[in-house]
Write a protein that holds these residues in place. Sequence first.
Motif, short mmCIF file in Angstrom:
data_model
loop_
_atom_site.label_atom_id
_atom_site.label_comp_id
_atom_site.label_asym_id
_atom_site.label_seq_id
_atom_site.Cartn_x
_atom_site.Cartn_y
_atom_site.Cartn_z
N PRO A 1 0.84 -1.20 0.00
CA PRO A 1 0.00 0.00 0.00
C PRO A 1 0.87 1.25 0.00
O PRO A 1 1.89 1.30 0.69
CB PRO A 1 -0.78 -0.12 1.31
CG PRO A 1 -0.80 -1.58 1.61
CD PRO A 1 0.52 -2.10 1.12
N TYR B 1 13.32 -5.57 3.30
CA TYR B 1 12.13 -5.65 4.15
C TYR B 1 11.00 -5.00 3.36
O TYR B 1 11.25 -4.29 2.39
CB TYR B 1 12.34 -4.86 5.44
CG TYR B 1 12.44 -3.40 5.10
CD1 TYR B 1 11.33 -2.57 5.18
CD2 TYR B 1 13.61 -2.87 4.57
CE1 TYR B 1 11.39 -1.26 4.76
CE2 TYR B 1 13.69 -1.55 4.15
CZ TYR B 1 12.57 -0.76 4.26
OH TYR B 1 12.62 0.53 3.84
N ALA B 2 9.76 -5.25 3.78
CA ALA B 2 8.64 -4.53 3.19
C ALA B 2 7.93 -3.77 4.30
O ALA B 2 7.89 -4.23 5.44
CB ALA B 2 7.70 -5.50 2.51
N ILE B 3 7.35 -2.61 3.96
CA ILE B 3 6.76 -1.78 5.02
C ILE B 3 5.51 -2.39 5.63
O ILE B 3 5.07 -1.96 6.68
CB ILE B 3 6.38 -0.36 4.52
CG1 ILE B 3 5.64 -0.44 3.19
CG2 ILE B 3 7.60 0.53 4.43
CD1 ILE B 3 4.98 0.88 2.83
N ASP B 4 4.93 -3.40 4.97
CA ASP B 4 3.71 -4.00 5.52
C ASP B 4 3.99 -5.31 6.23
O ASP B 4 3.09 -6.06 6.54
CB ASP B 4 2.70 -4.24 4.39
CG ASP B 4 3.20 -5.30 3.41
OD1 ASP B 4 4.42 -5.58 3.41
OD2 ASP B 4 2.38 -5.83 2.65
N ASP B 5 5.26 -5.57 6.46
CA ASP B 5 5.65 -6.89 6.95
C ASP B 5 5.49 -7.04 8.45
O ASP B 5 6.01 -6.25 9.22
CB ASP B 5 7.10 -7.15 6.57
CG ASP B 5 7.53 -8.54 6.93
OD1 ASP B 5 6.66 -9.38 7.16
OD2 ASP B 5 8.75 -8.78 6.96
N LEU B 6 4.77 -8.08 8.85
CA LEU B 6 4.53 -8.35 10.25
C LEU B 6 5.40 -9.51 10.70
O LEU B 6 5.75 -9.65 11.85
CB LEU B 6 3.06 -8.73 10.39
CG LEU B 6 2.36 -8.56 11.70
CD1 LEU B 6 2.41 -7.11 12.12
CD2 LEU B 6 0.92 -9.00 11.55
#
Lengths: 323, 258
Positions: free
Chosen positions: B11, B123-128
């Motif tokens: 997103p 990394y991705a900014i939406d990664d949990l």
Amino acid sequence: MAISILVLAEQLRGGISDITYEMLGAGRAIAQALGVPLEAVLLGSGASQLASSLGAADKVFVADNPGLDLAAPEAVAEVVKTLIDKTGAGIVLVGCTNVSLGIGSILAARSQMPLVNFCRAIKVDGGALICTSQLFGGKILSDVKLADGRGIIGVYPGAFPLEQGRSPRTPPTEAIDVPVQPSKVRFKQYIKPETGDVDITKQNVLVAVGRGIQTQDNVQLAEELAQALGGAVCASRPVIDQGWLPLTRQVGKSGMTVKPRVYLAFGISGAPEHWEGMQNSQCIIAVNTDPKAPIFDGAHYGAVTDAVELLPVLTEKVKMRKG
Amino acid sequence: MNIFVVLKMVPDTVEELNVSQDGKSLDSEFLRFKLNDPDEHALEQALILKEKCGGKVTVIALDAPEVDDVLYTALAKGADRAVKIPVSQACLGTKATAKVLSDFFSSGREAVTLDTLVLAGSYAIDDLEGELAPMLAVHLGLPYLGVVSNVAASGPGLVVQKEFAGGLRGEFEVELPAVLGIQSAEKPPRYVPVAKVRAVMKSAKIEELEIPSPTDAVCLDVQRTYKPEAGGRAEIFEGSPEEIADKIVDALAKSGVI
Ligand SMILES: Cc1cc2nc3c(=O)[nH]c(=O)nc-3n(C[C@H](O)[C@H](O)[C@H](O)COP(=O)(O)OP(=O)(O)OC[C@H]3O[C@@H](n4cnc5c(N)ncnc54)[C@H](O)[C@@H]3O)c2cc1C
Ligand SMILES: Nc1ncnc2c1ncn2[C@@H]1O[C@H](COP(=O)(O)O)[C@@H](O)[C@H]1O
């Protein structure tokens, strides 16, 4: 249920990193709530000496092996995996730092444990753990439940107080003997940051620009303000990545840590990785078009306006005031 | 070199993010998607490597909104092939995604060769969950290093730089085949004119490769997703740019820097 909690201590260039104490503090709180021991593991040359500062742990496992200095993530994961199998640790805390990135992931892939990353808070809820993760550059939080209280948790730097992980006590240590396989990833040398034309860590005033500055030309507007103030320009990562300013001007997790008297942030959202590098500035003034930008949560003063429009006006006013 | 770049749509945080009715996920109605930033850099680094030492660049993505545009853009920038795996990336979780992508390499059509380099974003900014690259490396039995900001070919392997902190970097030797998590490319990502992307849309094709969806897509148990409460610490200066500037100057004077 976790039989014990294990903290993967972190060292860089012969010193224990702050994240280690932050994790020990966080780990101690969970250990107390669950009534289980808190253990730590420290790897690499000098580990036996350095372990004495990890007194917040009930026990420290040390692998004082130069083969583990800046070892590949898979080599570190291997040691930790062996230790988990041996001690039955059910909760493993790993730093969300550049140094440790990837280790938790490899552990998760190798074990049946889930991994929750970017964690800023951990709550014990009966036998379960609720971990609060920070996403989208600090704009969103998610509470994740580890129902059986087992998991690998990536801990964000700066999220837990350091003091609670420090103790004057000398912890009992246990040497672990791990064969280190030759790795396909080998550390060669450190590359120190170039000093560059200005040292941003030594400035009284920093004018910082972020993606909101929009163009390379606009960086000049910040340069003019910095000159009027007798300070220097620095930036968030996207500005550096665009090549608009040299790497020596980057503030944050991968960049420099700065503590100027005044930090003016123009068009910076305030992502945790940026915040990490400038949070100890004495006075933070943020300018951002988005009233909900996370930077306003930590700044002392703020203005919700267009940075590009404000910069020249501000430069003029500063010049006038200085006479 | 046989370079693969895995691309993830995330997103766009320039838009306001809202939490959906269920209180657990993002409201997808107003979400706009874009390529994850570090992936732009992974692609750029791949193209630079290809220019310097030859080889082939293949971009791979799972199905996601606006992903076709991103794949065509990658082709327009110089990637040789674009492959879409028609498994939706939504709600898949990192472990399952790593499984799908490793299945891609064992599908019979693609294979890890001695000169294979797989690049992902750090990394991705939406990664949990965990980062995908190291998990993929485990599946493929390959070495991995992350937070990499410079990759150069050296003999049969690579010399790469990894970022630590405070501007300090480390230089590492990495044997091929390998998986790397790219933080930033050695140069800013190149720009490609829209006209060129349009032309590529007409002349090139996105390949599709069927991979079975993993049956054990276990995601983390998200109880609640929410916006952080405003700390409300900042004193906000209001008014015209002139008025705001005056107030900032007062604050600067109070801090003793002017
Ligand atoms: C391992 C790792 C290491 C990292 N290291 C660093 C690091 O060292 N340093 C660092 O900074 N980041 C680092 N990051 C990246 C970090 O997560 C953020 O992506 C980055 O800090 C965002 O930069 P930004 O605030 O400039 O951009 P954005 O988050 O895109 O924010 C831009 C802001 O500008 C505002 N804006 C837009 N137009 C205007 C205007 N006209 N006037 C005023 N405001 C405007 C927007 O509202 C927005 O808030 C790292 C990330 C990772 C994962
Ligand atoms: N669903 C996906 N499709 C393709 N690439 C992905 C996907 N998820 C993660 N990746 C890659 O892995 C990197 C790290 O993402 P993450 O593991 O989500 O932090 C991304 O930058 C991508 O390169």
